[in-house]
Design an enzyme around this catalytic site. Structure first.
Site, short mmCIF file in Angstrom:
data_model
loop_
_atom_site.label_atom_id
_atom_site.label_comp_id
_atom_site.label_asym_id
_atom_site.label_seq_id
_atom_site.Cartn_x
_atom_site.Cartn_y
_atom_site.Cartn_z
N CYS A 143 0.82 -1.21 0.00
CA CYS A 143 0.00 0.00 0.00
C CYS A 143 0.85 1.26 0.00
O CYS A 143 0.31 2.37 -0.06
CB CYS A 143 -0.93 0.01 1.21
SG CYS A 143 -0.08 -0.07 2.79
N HIS A 164 2.53 2.65 2.39
CA HIS A 164 2.68 3.31 3.68
C HIS A 164 3.86 2.66 4.41
O HIS A 164 3.84 1.46 4.67
CB HIS A 164 1.41 3.17 4.51
CG HIS A 164 0.22 3.83 3.91
ND1 HIS A 164 -0.97 3.19 3.69
CD2 HIS A 164 0.06 5.10 3.45
CE1 HIS A 164 -1.83 4.02 3.15
NE2 HIS A 164 -1.23 5.19 2.98
N CYS A 169 -6.30 3.09 6.43
CA CYS A 169 -5.81 2.12 5.44
C CYS A 169 -6.30 0.73 5.84
O CYS A 169 -6.04 0.27 6.95
CB CYS A 169 -4.29 2.14 5.37
SG CYS A 169 -3.61 0.97 4.15
N HIS A 192 -31.54 -23.81 29.84
CA HIS A 192 -32.60 -23.03 30.48
C HIS A 192 -33.99 -23.39 29.99
O HIS A 192 -34.89 -22.54 30.00
CB HIS A 192 -32.34 -21.54 30.25
CG HIS A 192 -32.02 -21.21 28.81
ND1 HIS A 192 -32.97 -21.16 27.82
CD2 HIS A 192 -30.83 -20.94 28.22
CE1 HIS A 192 -32.39 -20.84 26.68
NE2 HIS A 192 -31.09 -20.71 26.89
N CYS A 244 -47.72 13.48 37.54
CA CYS A 244 -46.66 13.15 36.57
C CYS A 244 -46.06 11.76 36.77
O CYS A 244 -45.19 11.35 36.01
CB CYS A 244 -45.55 14.19 36.63
SG CYS A 244 -44.60 14.19 38.18
N CYS A 304 -45.13 15.40 57.77
CA CYS A 304 -46.26 16.08 57.17
C CYS A 304 -46.76 15.33 55.95
O CYS A 304 -45.96 14.87 55.11
CB CYS A 304 -45.88 17.51 56.79
SG CYS A 304 -47.22 18.45 56.03
N CYS A 354 -44.57 17.91 44.66
CA CYS A 354 -43.71 17.22 43.69
C CYS A 354 -42.54 18.12 43.32
O CYS A 354 -42.71 19.31 43.01
CB CYS A 354 -44.53 16.87 42.45
SG CYS A 354 -43.58 16.00 41.17
N CYS A 378 -43.94 19.91 37.06
CA CYS A 378 -45.18 19.45 37.68
C CYS A 378 -45.58 20.32 38.87
O CYS A 378 -46.57 21.04 38.83
CB CYS A 378 -45.04 17.99 38.11
SG CYS A 378 -46.51 17.31 38.93
N CYS A 404 -51.97 14.92 48.84
CA CYS A 404 -51.93 14.28 50.16
C CYS A 404 -51.24 12.92 50.05
O CYS A 404 -51.57 12.13 49.17
CB CYS A 404 -53.35 14.11 50.69
SG CYS A 404 -53.45 13.14 52.23
#
Length: 503
Positions: free
Chosen positions: A148, A150, A180, A257, A292, A302, A307, A312, A317
């Site tokens: 080639c 090279h 190449c 399997h 979402c 609490c 979110c 969103c 609750c």
């Protein structure tokens, strides 16, 4: 896997007096006599596949190369490269070669190498040494290269080839020049490894690996420290047993399997690796936002939740999953079961949790049988002691082998049950599934009875009646296993199974 130098591959030392190849792809194989471990994990005494030892692979490759060399008249180095590109399928290579007799350039271009007629590849010579600047190290030195054009210094050539081989990248090496694709023939590679015989041995091993891994009819045995190769007549998902005792699926190289197929098993393994560690924690500690559906963990006392999803910001609750706004008014209704908004959110939550619970149902039973299979390997020690006692009581060696057979059958049933849960997870609910679950239940019940007898009652049983009871139990268990597997195979053959995933 080490090979002696005298067994090494080289395109120049192919001899014409090698054994004749087989008709399918030129691999000569040593016939393997049948044994009780052959076939479908110990069920067949006649093997229709072959087992090759490591030292047989290199001569087999050389024989295939010699066959192609005789037919097409190409140098052995080119034959090896072409066979590698055609995955060592001799018939496919020859068919493509003769289809392009009028256009050799196209044939070699499709194969990924340059035409030897025009480029001189494989003529076992390189262009003359010239003096210049190496394109890799940029030093002024003597340069050598392939056809080639090279050229690089010898040290850079050697370092490049050593690096490629050490990385186990491929048995097809190309010129180090950028983009190449000119192939480096084996004789050239070995010439640079004369000062480093270890790299030459690694390159031979790389060629051997490519021979096995690119051939659809060959598979490495996945058994620990085995290194043998299984050769079949045609490619399919089937059980094969190596000399080391390892029984595996020829298509995916996983342990056998049945009844789940390879595609479903890959999906199941991926899902288990992705989900199993976190599924239980998610189920116990989180809920989804009713707007979402993002997963939320409660980190305070609490019940007013907001979110954190920036798109969103819903307020709801934690208890009823309804909107929070009514909770702060006079018409607070969190304690009321018939709240429509909360009921809709809870329904969505329940559907999500039901899918998770369904997965955990099958996963936990899969893991339980897998764990039981490992633990019941300890039964072999108990059985060995009992067999010795019986031989001391004037029983012959052959007369006490039924105990080992019982443990073998128990292990096979555990393994089959384990994979039935992976199979069942992807089945849609219909009449066939009901029949399958009935067979699964019968096998599981019989397996547990056999396991309990071998673990608890073996030592207390009278030697005279022991044989009949053990044989009755393991024969019945094996019968139930075959019934289940037959039903699964018939469903696959008739395409009656309906899966929850698309292939």
């Amino acid at each position: 896997m080490d090979f002696d130098d005298d067994a090494a591959f080289s395109g120049s030392d192919i001899e014409s007096d090698n054994e004749c190849p087989s008709d399918d792809d030129g691999i000569v194989m040593q016939a393997v006599s049948g044994s009780e471990d052959g076939g479908g994990r110990g069920d067949s005494t006649d093997r229709d596949y072959q087992i090759l030892a490591q030292e047989q692979l290199i001569p087999e490759m050389e024989q295939i190369i010699a066959d192609v060399n005789v037919i097409v008249g190409l140098p052995p180095t080119i034959c090896r490269i072409l066979l590698h590109r055609f995955k060592w399928n001799r018939e496919s290579l020859l068919e493509r070669y003769y289809e392009n007799t009028d256009n050799q350039q196209k044939f070699y271009k499709d194969a990924g190498i340059r035409c030897p007629i025009t480029s001189g590849l494989g003529k076992e010579r390189r262009e003359a040494v010239t003096l210049g600047v190496c394109g890799i190290c940029c030093d002024q030195s003597a340069l050598v290269g392939l056809e080639c054009a090279h050229k690089f210094c010898s040290d850079c050539w050697e370092n490049y080839l050593c690096h490629k081989v050490a990385d186990n990248s491929d048995a097809y090496l190309t010129c180090p020049a950028y983009k190449c694709e000119y192939a480096v023939d084996d004789d050239t590679v070995f010439s640079y490894f004369q000062r480093n015989p270890q790299m030459g041995k690694m390159y031979r091993k790389l060629i051997m690996y490519s021979f096995v891994e690119s051939n659809r009819l060959l598979k490495w045995c996945p058994g620990a420290d085995c290194g043998k190769v299984i050769k079949v007549q045609h490619f399919e998902a089937r059980a094969v047993t190596c000399d080391c005792g390892m029984t595996f699926c020829f298509e995916c190289s996983h342990e056998w399997h049945e009844p789940v197929n390879c595609r479903l098993l890959r999906l199941w393994a991926k899902k288990c690796s992705d989900d199993s560690e976190t599924a239980n924690w998610i189920n116990a500690n989180t809920k989804e936002c009713p707007k979402c559906q993002v997963t939320i963990e409660k980190d305070g006392g609490c019940n007013h939740m907001t979110c954190k999803n920036s798109a969103c910001k819903a307020e709801f609750c934690w208890m009823c999953l309804g909107p929070w706004e009514p909770h702060g008014s006079a018409w607070y209704s969190c304690n009321r079961f018939d709240d429509s908004a909360a009921k809709q959110a809870r329904d969505a939550q329940e559907r999500s949790r039901a899918a998770l619970q369904r997965y955990l149902h099958y996963y936990n039973r899969f893991i339980n049988h897998q764990h039981s299979l490992k633990l019941e390997n300890k039964l072999y020690a108990t059985v060995e002691n009992k067999m010795e006692q019986m031989q001391q009581a004037n029983f012959s060696w052959i007369e006490v082998q039924y105990l080992r057979k019982a443990v073998d059958v128990l292990g096979e049933c555990r393994r089959t049950l384990m994979y039935t849960y992976a199979f069942a997870y992807y089945l849609e609910r219909d009449n066939q599934t009901v029949i399958f679950e009935d067979n699964q239940r019968d096998l599981e019940h019989a397996t547990e009875q056999l396991s309990e007898f071998l673990e608890r009652d073996l030592e207390n049983e009278d030697l005279v009646t022991l044989k009949q009871r053990v044989q009755d139990k393991y024969r019945y268990v094996e019968q139930r296993r075959q019934v289940l597997l037959k039903h699964c195979a018939e469903g696959t053959e008739r395409d009656t199974w309906r899966y929850t995933v698309q292939f």
